[in-house]
Design a protein around this motif. Structure first.
Motif, mmCIF file in Angstrom:
data_model
loop_
_atom_site.group_PDB
_atom_site.id
_atom_site.type_symbol
_atom_site.label_atom_id
_atom_site.label_comp_id
_atom_site.label_asym_id
_atom_site.label_seq_id
_atom_site.Cartn_x
_atom_site.Cartn_y
_atom_site.Cartn_z
ATOM 1 N N LEU A 129 -0.407 -1.807 -2.573
ATOM 2 C CA LEU A 129 -0.841 -2.031 -1.423
ATOM 3 C C LEU A 129 0.033 -2.194 -0.524
ATOM 4 O O LEU A 129 0.257 -1.935 0.663
ATOM 5 N N ASP A 130 1.321 -2.628 -0.768
ATOM 6 C CA ASP A 130 2.719 -2.566 -0.110
ATOM 7 C C ASP A 130 3.110 -1.421 0.519
ATOM 8 O O ASP A 130 3.292 -1.290 1.601
ATOM 9 N N GLU B 235 1.087 1.267 0.671
ATOM 10 C CA GLU B 235 0.013 1.615 1.649
ATOM 11 C C GLU B 235 0.318 0.914 2.937
ATOM 12 O O GLU B 235 -0.196 1.408 4.229
ATOM 13 N N LYS B 236 0.655 -0.218 2.994
ATOM 14 C CA LYS B 236 0.770 -1.159 4.193
ATOM 15 C C LYS B 236 1.865 -0.551 5.210
ATOM 16 O O LYS B 236 1.805 -0.720 6.295
ATOM 17 N N ASP C 108 -0.291 -3.383 10.367
ATOM 18 C CA ASP C 108 -1.327 -4.251 10.287
ATOM 19 C C ASP C 108 -3.094 -4.054 10.088
ATOM 20 O O ASP C 108 -3.803 -4.980 10.268
ATOM 21 N N LEU D 83 -4.156 -2.875 7.409
ATOM 22 C CA LEU D 83 -4.297 -3.170 6.104
ATOM 23 C C LEU D 83 -3.876 -4.742 5.905
ATOM 24 O O LEU D 83 -2.892 -4.887 6.036
ATOM 25 N N ASN D 84 -4.967 -5.251 5.336
ATOM 26 C CA ASN D 84 -4.826 -6.872 4.830
ATOM 27 C C ASN D 84 -5.276 -6.791 3.342
ATOM 28 O O ASN D 84 -6.222 -6.302 3.040
ATOM 29 N N ILE E 147 -9.175 1.828 0.239
ATOM 30 C CA ILE E 147 -8.355 2.524 1.372
ATOM 31 C C ILE E 147 -8.958 3.477 1.885
ATOM 32 O O ILE E 147 -8.998 3.679 2.882
ATOM 33 N N THR F 256 -9.854 -5.576 5.380
ATOM 34 C CA THR F 256 -9.518 -6.749 4.535
ATOM 35 C C THR F 256 -9.797 -6.468 3.290
ATOM 36 O O THR F 256 -11.095 -6.071 2.911
#
Length: 353
Positions: free
Chosen positions: A227-228, A230-231, A236, A238-239, A266, A278
């Motif tokens: 997820l990091d 993809e972030k 912001d 994606l949470n 996602i 989220t």
């Protein structure tokens, strides 16, 4: 193929059976024929001990006597073996008993007159011994077949698990490399961060054995790393919120079982959404199960992106292969929320590892 008498516990059972036969034999001679106890016991011990010593050899006839032979030849083999066995058995036992009790006319006369009955008993002993050995051989052959089938099933299962897992990494890598390519020009610093995180993620995923189970804590950390990555791309938009109880951390789960679910969230929740999305992971332990709930909101008006759709199907198939159950994943799509629930059997997870 192990000999059923000469290996393992078999010889104890074998000796026990012959001791019972000796006891019955000597009892008949003592109570029904009025022979002295010494004669009754000696007759029983000599006859049964000699046959008991010969009988284990029948196993080799059963095991190897039928190789490359038709039924008629096999019958001939057993007939010849039976005749030879009974001839040796009766002659040797009679000679031994004659040597010890040649002064007892009554017993010697009985010994001669009972020869025909001893031959019949010898045929019975041979038949029973061979039949038991055939049953044991059939059982051993059946166990071998079952073990081979089980080994083949495990190989197929392992191959299928490898195939399913191999679908995950290329699919994710292609998307990540496309994102890195896009960020290289517009956001080179973010592209560098993404490459570093991607390297860490691949080092973890490729370093794990396909059939290995990892702790939930490890898998959550790996999924968070994904997820990091993809972030970096979505920022912001994606949470991620994690609520996993501490008593779930040590439970074993199939490796890389969460990443496809986050990828699915996602794909269907973040890509075309204008508002922040989220992804929520909740882990709870109830009795002999750990429930992992992945929930994400999505824009119901957005167009569903095209793809191969391997994520959820992949997870469902892997759970079925690892735990032998097809009821461990529940998928629900609401008006603006997507919910996936995984059920991980705790005891089976620990046994499988």
């Amino acid at each position: 193929m192990k000999h059923p008498v000469l290996s393992g516990f078999g010889y104890k059972l074998y000796i026990g059976v012959w001791l019972v036969v000796m006891a019955v034999h000597s009892s008949v001679l003592y109570f029904f024929y009025d022979f002295q106890a010494t004669i009754a016991i000696a007759d029983s011990v000599v006859h049964n001990l000699i046959f008991g010593a010969i009988a284990p050899g029948f196993w080799f006839i059963v095991t190897f006597g039928g190789i490359n032979k038709d039924e008629l030849s096999l019958i001939g083999t057993h007939l010849g073996a039976a005749i030879l066995t009974i001839l040796v058995w009766v002659s040797l036992s009679s000679f031994t008993l004659n040597s010890f009790f040649n002064q007892d006319i009554a017993y010697i006369t009985f010994l001669k007159e009972s020869s025909i009955w001893r031959v019949i008993v010898g045929v019975l002993f041979y038949s029973i011994s061979v039949l038991i050995f055939y049953l044991i051989k059939y059982y051993q052959d059946m166990q071998k077949r079952l073990n081979r089938e089980l080994e083949l099933q495990n190989l197929l299962k392992d191959s299928e698990l490898r195939m399913l897992k191999s679908q995950i990494n290329p699919h994710f890598i292609f998307n990540s490399l496309n994102s890195v390519s896009a960020l290289t020009v517009s956001q080179p610093e973010n592209a560098r961060k993404m490459v570093i995180k991607l390297s860490d993620f691949l080092r973890y995923s490729l370093g794990k054995d396909n059939s290995e189970l990892n702790t939930l804590d490890q898998e959550v950390k790996n999924a968070s790393l994904y997820l990091d990555i993809e972030k970096v791309r979505f920022g912001d938009k994606l949470n991620f919120v994690k609520e996993v109880s501490n008593d779930c951390d040590g439970v074993k789960v199939p490796n890389l079982i969460l990443q496809p679910l986050f990828e699915n969230a996602i794909k269907y929740g973040v890509y075309d959404s204008i508002d922040p999305v989220t992804i929520h992971l909740k882990g709870e332990k109830h009795d002999d199960m750990v429930y992992l709930i992945i929930r994400n909101d999505f824009d119901p008006s957005s167009v569903t992106p095209k793809g191969e759709g391997i994520g959820l199907a992949n997870v469902k198939k892997r759970l079925n292969l690892v735990y032998g159950r097809n009821d461990l994943i529940d998928i629900r799509k609401g008006e603006a929320e997507f919910l996936v629930t995984l059920k991980i059997p705790i005891e089976l997870s620990n046994d499988t590892n």
